[in-house]
Design a protein around this motif. Structure first.
Motif, short mmCIF file in Angstrom:
data_model
loop_
_atom_site.label_atom_id
_atom_site.label_comp_id
_atom_site.label_asym_id
_atom_site.label_seq_id
_atom_site.Cartn_x
_atom_site.Cartn_y
_atom_site.Cartn_z
N MET A 87 -32.96 -13.91 -20.99
CA MET A 87 -33.98 -13.31 -20.12
C MET A 87 -34.24 -11.86 -20.53
SD MET A 87 -33.91 -12.60 -16.00
CE MET A 87 -32.64 -11.33 -16.12
N ASN A 88 -33.17 -11.08 -20.72
CA ASN A 88 -33.33 -9.67 -21.08
C ASN A 88 -34.01 -9.51 -22.43
OD1 ASN A 88 -32.17 -8.64 -18.73
ND2 ASN A 88 -30.10 -8.81 -19.54
N SER B 57 -29.80 -17.97 -18.83
CA SER B 57 -28.83 -16.90 -19.12
C SER B 57 -29.50 -15.53 -19.02
CB SER B 57 -28.23 -17.08 -20.52
OG SER B 57 -29.16 -16.70 -21.51
N TYR B 58 -28.72 -14.54 -18.61
CA TYR B 58 -29.23 -13.17 -18.53
C TYR B 58 -29.58 -12.63 -19.90
CZ TYR B 58 -28.25 -12.42 -13.57
OH TYR B 58 -28.28 -12.47 -12.21
N SER B 59 -28.78 -12.98 -20.91
CA SER B 59 -29.01 -12.41 -22.25
C SER B 59 -30.37 -12.83 -22.80
CB SER B 59 -27.88 -12.82 -23.21
OG SER B 59 -27.78 -14.22 -23.28
N LYS C 286 -38.34 -8.17 -13.29
CA LYS C 286 -37.16 -8.86 -13.82
C LYS C 286 -36.04 -8.85 -12.80
CE LYS C 286 -34.36 -6.90 -16.69
NZ LYS C 286 -33.59 -6.33 -17.80
N GLN C 287 -35.39 -9.99 -12.67
CA GLN C 287 -34.24 -10.09 -11.78
C GLN C 287 -33.23 -9.01 -12.15
OE1 GLN C 287 -32.54 -14.00 -11.73
NE2 GLN C 287 -30.81 -13.42 -10.46
N GLY C 288 -32.75 -8.30 -11.11
CA GLY C 288 -31.79 -7.22 -11.34
C GLY C 288 -32.42 -5.85 -11.20
N HIS D 77 -37.77 -10.45 -22.01
CA HIS D 77 -38.42 -9.41 -21.19
C HIS D 77 -38.62 -8.13 -21.99
CE1 HIS D 77 -38.44 -5.99 -18.34
NE2 HIS D 77 -39.27 -6.76 -17.68
N THR E 264 -33.31 -15.74 -13.43
CA THR E 264 -32.30 -16.72 -13.85
C THR E 264 -31.90 -17.56 -12.64
OG1 THR E 264 -30.45 -15.19 -13.48
CG2 THR E 264 -31.41 -15.22 -15.68
N ASP E 265 -30.67 -17.96 -12.60
CA ASP E 265 -30.12 -18.97 -11.70
C ASP E 265 -30.73 -19.00 -10.29
OD1 ASP E 265 -28.16 -21.11 -11.53
OD2 ASP E 265 -27.19 -19.84 -10.05
#
Length: 237
Positions: free
Chosen positions: A96-97, A92-94, A116-118, A100, A140-141
């Protein structure tokens, strides 16, 4: 029926060394048995010599209050040992964030660059990761699959938790209902095999060449503490 032969090939078509789940997903079980030729080939790598698998069994299960705190601590300790050169994979992004944000400054003090992705497009992110051998990539994914980083730029893959789909996504929910309606067990017949395939893909990021080496750390003790965890472990080469 319009083709004489179709070859489907991938490192992630089997669950428990069988093609049943894949065949059911695309309707191949309806094709005459003499037209289906399944073949499982051994991996071309020597995983016994090239890789190390680590699972801390004393970490709390995902969902428990102390899990996030322990996750951050263990990821930090792991990255300090590998000095970067790592993928940290999340579901999940949440999460991961959160991880990080908590680790970025601490890792910088160790001269480890956090990506970080994004932050930028996937191609640029991977290019930067390959060039900077003191970097760690939080993803993530899309970073669980189709990503090739060979050599000493990537020597550690951390899987934060088993990659189960969120059960309340509309399509997943509808599939659950369809399976249960036919008398099946949606979790064991669909959720677990789907997660096993993704898990295999995540593990597969580490060894991409016969000279690669490194470790995979799974920070989800359900893989050893739950009965269905055996299916995940059996899926690894």
């Amino acid at each position: 029926e319009s083709f004489n032969t179709i070859i489907m090939t991938s490192a992630t078509l089997t669950v428990d060394s069988k093609f049943d789940f894949f065949m059911q997903r695309i309707g191949l079980q309806n094709v005459a048995e003499d037209r289906r030729i399944p073949l499982v080939l051994p991996a071309p790598f020597d995983y016994q010599k090239q890789s190390l698998l680590c699972i801390p069994v004393d970490i709390p299960e995902p969902g428990y209050p102390a899990y996030n705190k322990e996750l951050v601590k263990l990821i930090y300790r792991s990255l300090a040992i590998s000095h970067g050169r790592a993928f940290v994979l999340f579901t999940s992004y949440s999460l991961m964030n959160m991880v990080h944000n908590q680790l970025e400054d601490s890792l910088r003090l160790l001269s480890i660059n956090s990506l970080k992705q994004g932050q930028m497009n996937r191609h640029d992110l991977l290019s930067r990761f390959r060039q900077d051998k003191t970097s760690v990539l939080f993803g993530t994914d899309s970073f669980w699959e189709g990503v090739d980083v060979m050599g000493d730029a990537l020597e550690l893959v951390i899987i934060s938790r088993l990659p189960f789909k969120v059960p309340n996504e509309p399509i997943i929910e509808a599939r659950y209902e369809a399976i249960e309606g036919k008398g099946g067990n949606a979790f064991m017949d669909y959720a677990v095999p789907l997660a096993v395939l993704k898990f295999k893909q995540g593990f597969g990021r580490l060894i991409r060449h016969k000279t690669d080496r490194g470790a995979v750390i799974i920070l989800d003790n359900r893989v050893v503490n739950k009965n269905y965890g055996k299916r995940f472990m059996r899926s690894l080469p």
